[in-house]
Write an enzyme that holds these catalytic residues in place. Structure first.
Site, PDB file in Angstrom:
ATOM      1  N   GLY A 159      -9.035 -16.948 -77.497  1.00 30.41           N
ATOM      2  CA  GLY A 159      -9.478 -15.693 -76.919  1.00 30.41           C
ATOM      3  C   GLY A 159      -8.606 -15.323 -75.739  1.00 30.41           C
TER       4      GLY A 159
ATOM      5  N   MET B  16      -7.840 -14.302 -71.581  1.00 29.76           N
ATOM      6  CA  MET B  16      -8.160 -14.972 -70.324  1.00 29.76           C
ATOM      7  C   MET B  16      -9.568 -14.569 -69.882  1.00 29.76           C
ATOM      8  SD  MET B  16      -4.585 -14.693 -68.339  1.00 29.76           S
ATOM      9  CE  MET B  16      -5.401 -15.164 -66.840  1.00 29.76           C
ATOM     10  N   PHE B  17     -10.207 -15.423 -69.123  1.00 26.92           N
ATOM     11  CA  PHE B  17     -11.569 -15.193 -68.600  1.00 26.92           C
ATOM     12  C   PHE B  17     -12.612 -15.067 -69.713  1.00 26.92           C
ATOM     13  CE2 PHE B  17      -8.451 -12.812 -65.954  1.00 26.92           C
ATOM     14  CZ  PHE B  17      -8.329 -13.754 -64.955  1.00 26.92           C
ATOM     15  N   SER B  18     -12.305 -15.648 -70.887  1.00 27.05           N
ATOM     16  CA  SER B  18     -13.259 -15.582 -71.989  1.00 27.05           C
ATOM     17  C   SER B  18     -14.070 -16.872 -72.100  1.00 27.05           C
ATOM     18  CB  SER B  18     -12.518 -15.317 -73.305  1.00 27.05           C
ATOM     19  OG  SER B  18     -11.613 -16.370 -73.573  1.00 27.05           O
TER      20      SER B  18
ATOM     21  N   LYS C 295     -12.768 -20.067 -72.666  1.00 30.54           N
ATOM     22  CA  LYS C 295     -12.211 -21.029 -73.638  1.00 30.54           C
ATOM     23  C   LYS C 295     -12.320 -22.467 -73.120  1.00 30.54           C
ATOM     24  CE  LYS C 295      -8.097 -19.356 -73.490  1.00 30.54           C
ATOM     25  NZ  LYS C 295      -8.348 -18.264 -72.542  1.00 30.54           N
TER      26      LYS C 295
ATOM     27  N   GLU D  63      -5.000 -25.064 -73.129  1.00 34.45           N
ATOM     28  CA  GLU D  63      -3.821 -24.210 -72.920  1.00 34.45           C
ATOM     29  C   GLU D  63      -2.756 -24.484 -73.989  1.00 34.45           C
ATOM     30  OE1 GLU D  63      -3.923 -21.808 -70.827  1.00 34.45           O
ATOM     31  OE2 GLU D  63      -5.381 -22.396 -69.299  1.00 34.45           O
ATOM     32  N   ALA D  64      -3.202 -24.633 -75.219  1.00 35.51           N
ATOM     33  CA  ALA D  64      -2.322 -25.045 -76.315  1.00 35.51           C
ATOM     34  C   ALA D  64      -1.254 -24.010 -76.638  1.00 35.51           C
ATOM     35  CB  ALA D  64      -3.151 -25.347 -77.569  1.00 35.51           C
TER      36      ALA D  64
ATOM     37  N   CYS E 232     -14.429  -6.336 -70.839  1.00 33.90           N
ATOM     38  CA  CYS E 232     -13.483  -5.345 -70.325  1.00 33.90           C
ATOM     39  C   CYS E 232     -13.910  -4.896 -68.921  1.00 33.90           C
ATOM     40  CB  CYS E 232     -13.432  -4.137 -71.260  1.00 33.90           C
ATOM     41  SG  CYS E 232     -12.422  -2.785 -70.644  1.00 33.90           S
TER      42      CYS E 232
HETATM   43 ZN   LIG Z   1     -12.729  -1.028 -72.101  1.00 37.38          ZN
END
Ligand SMILES: [Zn+2]
Length: 202
Positions: free
Chosen positions: A22, A24-26, A28, A95-96, A151
């Site tokens: 995904g 960033m900031f998701s 993972k 961070e693959a 978002c």
């Molecule tokens: Zn948006």
């Protein structure tokens, strides 16, 4: 008579590849750590590897943005994992996207030998281009989990990590101030605004 040994004896370990990808900031890394900790509680031998390039917070620990840390081993190439992972039952890789394409073959080898492999990484770079070995890993994985950030402009599910600073390098480690998660629509809007700004400045 039924061979009870097949049921009660040591069950053959099931190897598998799980990908968590995904923007960033998701979350993972948090999801990777959650799965690794759960395996650890079940007394399985676990080890996390991450590219030596990712030294944002700590050399030795996979540290997510909420400081929920778990010990890890930095590696320079995917080949190091095979050397270091003997005897490990659950291999985590964070961070693959920064590792080489050889990672796909390594993960397959581990899974074929009964190891559970959990890979976390960015699916796309800041331009929306598939990143490193992640797309190929998604193809060979037994399970793919795509996680999403929100978002920052409209609150929809984010699609890409938009880079706020003017720098074309693909490998730039993320801080909240340098990237923002955007949905597809807001990303397109941001790109056209940037183009307009550049045209009016020139
Ligand atoms: Zn948006």
């Amino acid at each position: 008579m039924v061979a009870i040994d097949n049921l009660n004896g040591e069950r053959r370990r099931q190897g598998r590849i799980e990908v968590i990808c995904g923007s960033m900031f998701s979350g993972k890394t948090e999801e990777l750590i959650r799965r690794m900790k759960r395996a650890k509680f079940a007394k399985q031998k676990v080890e996390i590897f991450k590219p030596a390039i990712d030294v944002r917070y700590s050399e030795e620990d996979v540290v997510s943005h909420d400081q929920n840390a778990i010990h890890s081993t930095p590696i320079n190439s995917s080949g190091n994992i095979l050397l270091l992972a003997s005897d490990i039952e659950v291999v985590g890789i964070d961070e693959a996207q920064f590792l080489d394409e050889g990672l796909v073959d390594i993960c397959n080898q581990l899974a074929n030998n009964g190891v559970r492999v959990i890979v976390a990484g960015l699916d796309m770079d800041f331009k929306g281009v598939p990143f490193g070995p992640i797309p190929a890993l998604c193809a060979v994985a037994d399970q793919v989990t795509k996680v999403h950030a929100i978002c920052v402009k409209c609150g929809a599910l984010a699609y890409v990590s938009h880079r706020l600073v003017d720098n074309d390098h693909r490998v730039m480690l993320g801080e909240q101030t340098e990237y923002e998660p955007l949905c597809r629509e807001c990303y397109q809007k941001a790109l056209s605004e940037e183009t307009e700004r550049k045209l009016s400045n020139s």
